[in-house]
Design an enzyme around this catalytic site. Structure first.
Site, PDB file in Angstrom:
ATOM      1  N   ARG A 199       0.881  38.391  63.949  1.00 26.06           N
ATOM      2  CA  ARG A 199       0.389  39.803  63.959  1.00 26.06           C
ATOM      3  C   ARG A 199      -0.962  39.823  64.845  1.00 26.06           C
ATOM      4  O   ARG A 199      -1.908  40.153  64.289  1.00 26.06           O
ATOM      5  CB  ARG A 199      -0.073  39.906  62.477  1.00 26.06           C
ATOM      6  CG  ARG A 199       0.993  40.224  61.736  1.00 26.06           C
ATOM      7  CD  ARG A 199       0.710  40.510  60.167  1.00 26.06           C
ATOM      8  NE  ARG A 199       1.962  40.389  59.433  1.00 26.06           N
ATOM      9  CZ  ARG A 199       1.992  40.709  57.901  1.00 26.06           C
ATOM     10  NH1 ARG A 199       0.833  41.041  57.341  1.00 26.06           N
ATOM     11  NH2 ARG A 199       2.894  40.589  57.349  1.00 26.06           N
ATOM     12  N   GLY A 200      -0.491  39.136  65.900  1.00 28.65           N
ATOM     13  CA  GLY A 200      -1.671  39.545  66.956  1.00 28.65           C
ATOM     14  C   GLY A 200      -1.138  40.033  68.255  1.00 28.65           C
ATOM     15  O   GLY A 200      -0.914  39.321  68.914  1.00 28.65           O
TER      16      GLY A 200
END
Length: 223
Positions: A199-200
């Site tokens: 989730r980056g």
């Protein structure tokens, strides 16, 4: 009429002005730490560090002092909504033991016109597990979900962490679709993600996302 400018050097003053209904430009002139953790279930979090930012606030770190430890900027419909917010020029750190699902450094659950700019989100060594409890991390750096809308994250840096961002309400069921479809409308521009395992910048649900010129390095899942 321009906003009144106030300088703050303590967590209590930062919270007082940020949670006021009066528009302010708030300049942080000293590094601020909150060290009180509380157990929520089997995990620690820092409820004491939460600030529910009300409408019409610009919160800026000063040149010489801009480090915040366990300080969390939040918006919520029941706690001031949080329209027209700017947060910029900070280094935001958090305790590695504070890894509850809701231990989120910037947690936007309501409001429109939110801008996070030139903020460095510092992770921690040996990320993935809390040092004392040994439980797998569930916390994130930044969330924009529920009906928060028109949010921009620009020129920020996200460091070593199991999770980076959570964008859009995190359920895929029909009820969530009916409530949150179309939220948030968001721009993610010129950021650096280095060592965010997943989730980056992230898993993006329900809304519309403009992602431009982000640098992503050392990850398991970026988009």
């Amino acid at each position: 009429m321009p906003q009144e400018v106030v300088e703050v050097a303590s967590f209590s003053d930062l919270k007082k002005y940020a949670e006021s209904d009066t528009p302010y430009t708030i300049v942080v002139t000293k590094n601020i730490s909150v060290n009180e953790l509380n157990m929520n279930g089997t995990r620690y979090m820092c409820t004491a560090g939460r600030i529910y930012v009300h409408d019409n606030k610009t919160i800026v770190g000063s040149y010489g002092a801009h480090t915040l430890f366990n300080v969390q900027f939040c918006t919520s419909t029941g706690k001031g909504v949080g329209d027209n917010i700017i947060i910029k020029n900070f280094e935001m750190q958090h305790d590695a033991e504070s890894n509850n699902n809701d231990s989120i450094v910037c947690y936007f659950g309501s409001g429109q016109n939110i801008w996070v700019d030139h903020v460095t989100f510092i992770g921690h060594e040996n990320y993935g597990y809390a040092p004392k409890t040994g439980l797998v991390d569930e916390d994130k750096f930044l969330a924009c979900c529920y009906d928060a809308d028109y949010c921009t994250v620009s020129d920020c840096s996200f460091g070593k962490h199991k999770y980076g961002l959570i964008l859009g309400y995190p359920s895929d069921d029909e009820n969530s679709k009916n409530k949150y479809d179309g939220f948030p409308r968001m721009s993610i521009i010129g950021n650096k993600f280095n060592g965010c395992e997943t989730r980056g910048p992230g898993l993006m649900r329900w809304g519309y996302f403009h992602s431009l010129n982000n640098y992503v390095n050392t990850f398991s899942m970026a988009y």
